[in-house]
Design a protein around this motif. Structure first.
Motif, PDB file in Angstrom:
ATOM      1  N   ASP A  84       3.040   6.969  -4.507  1.00 55.51           N
ATOM      2  CA  ASP A  84       3.460   7.087  -5.925  1.00 55.51           C
ATOM      3  C   ASP A  84       3.001   8.200  -6.325  1.00 55.51           C
ATOM      4  OD1 ASP A  84       2.627   6.582  -9.032  1.00 55.51           O
ATOM      5  OD2 ASP A  84       4.477   5.362  -8.609  1.00 55.51           O
ATOM      6  N   ALA A  85       3.587   9.272  -7.405  1.00 51.16           N
ATOM      7  CA  ALA A  85       2.951  10.431  -7.865  1.00 51.16           C
ATOM      8  C   ALA A  85       1.381  10.144  -8.435  1.00 51.16           C
ATOM      9  CB  ALA A  85       3.630  10.778  -8.969  1.00 51.16           C
ATOM     10  N   ALA A 112       0.840  -1.313   0.000  1.00 56.94           N
ATOM     11  CA  ALA A 112       0.053   0.031   0.052  1.00 56.94           C
ATOM     12  C   ALA A 112       0.749   1.337  -0.009  1.00 56.94           C
ATOM     13  CB  ALA A 112      -1.039  -0.167   1.069  1.00 56.94           C
ATOM     14  N   TRP A 113       2.120   1.263   0.715  1.00 58.94           N
ATOM     15  CA  TRP A 113       2.882   2.476   0.779  1.00 58.94           C
ATOM     16  C   TRP A 113       3.465   2.503  -0.675  1.00 58.94           C
ATOM     17  CZ3 TRP A 113       8.194   3.135  -0.262  1.00 58.94           C
ATOM     18  CH2 TRP A 113       8.690   4.180   0.114  1.00 58.94           C
ATOM     19  N   PRO A 122      -3.471  13.512  -1.858  1.00 57.77           N
ATOM     20  CA  PRO A 122      -3.793  12.697  -0.652  1.00 57.77           C
ATOM     21  C   PRO A 122      -3.426  11.460  -0.574  1.00 57.77           C
ATOM     22  CG  PRO A 122      -5.690  12.838  -2.368  1.00 57.77           C
ATOM     23  CD  PRO A 122      -4.329  13.500  -2.944  1.00 57.77           C
ATOM     24  N   GLY A 123      -2.532  10.757  -1.445  1.00 60.06           N
ATOM     25  CA  GLY A 123      -2.141   9.642  -1.152  1.00 60.06           C
ATOM     26  C   GLY A 123      -1.480   9.190   0.136  1.00 60.06           C
ATOM     27  N   PRO A 124      -0.583   9.917   0.425  1.00 62.75           N
ATOM     28  CA  PRO A 124       0.161   9.572   1.553  1.00 62.75           C
ATOM     29  C   PRO A 124      -0.723   9.663   3.039  1.00 62.75           C
ATOM     30  CG  PRO A 124       1.684  10.936   0.270  1.00 62.75           C
ATOM     31  CD  PRO A 124       0.334  10.962  -0.294  1.00 62.75           C
TER      32      PRO A 124
END
Length: 168
Positions: A111-112, A105-106, A117-119
């Protein structure tokens, strides 16, 4: 900040390494599909529990690097009886499974393409939940001593397949 940048370099290098060889089932119980039914263009699963042999070892080594150089230095927190951690986590199958899922998942959410909001999504939906389960007082490390001066390691027993009604 320099240490975080160094971790980023290590993780970028890990991400650029060639993909491991196609998985080989560790035993017949994991090989539920007949030979030749898997796609020829890649593994049926990237999840570590579906891998066997050398592919498992390669994936575990990469996971261990991520845990050692990114996860624990940033999110490790103090070890206590209410928040246990085992330095030999690789020997706890549940820990390996949960940490590998967290790492997958990380990779996706940092990833760009995951967008801004990904992180945050990774922290909320994946990191927090994984740490709650792994470091619970009754979690997979419950039988391991938390004192560095008195190390003790024990993998908790699980029900045998015949007790669960899973044998043929």
């Amino acid at each position: 900040m320099a240490e975080v940048r160094q971790h980023g370099v290590i993780l970028d290098r890990l991400g650029s390494e060639p993909a491991p060889a196609p998985p080989q089932p560790a035993n017949d119980a994991l090989a539920s599909e007949p030979a030749g039914s898997k796609p020829a263009n890649g593994p049926a699963s990237v999840f570590i529990l579906a891998l066997g042999g050398e592919a498992y070892a390669v994936e575990l080594a990469a996971l261990s690097t991520w845990v050692k150089h990114l996860l624990l230095p940033i999110y490790g927190r103090e070890i206590s009886t209410s928040r246990p951690w085992c330095t030999r986590w690789q020997e706890h199958p549940e820990a390996v499974a949960r940490l590998h899922a967290l790492w997958l998942a990380w990779q996706q959410f940092t990833d760009a393409e995951a967008g801004l909001p990904g992180p945050s999504t990774w922290h909320r939906d994946h990191l927090d939940q994984t740490l709650v389960h792994l470091r619970a007082p009754d979690g997979p490390f419950a039988a391991c001593t938390t004192s560095p001066t008195r190390p003790n390691h024990r993998v908790l027993a699980t029900p045998a397949p015949d007790q669960l009604g899973l044998t043929a």
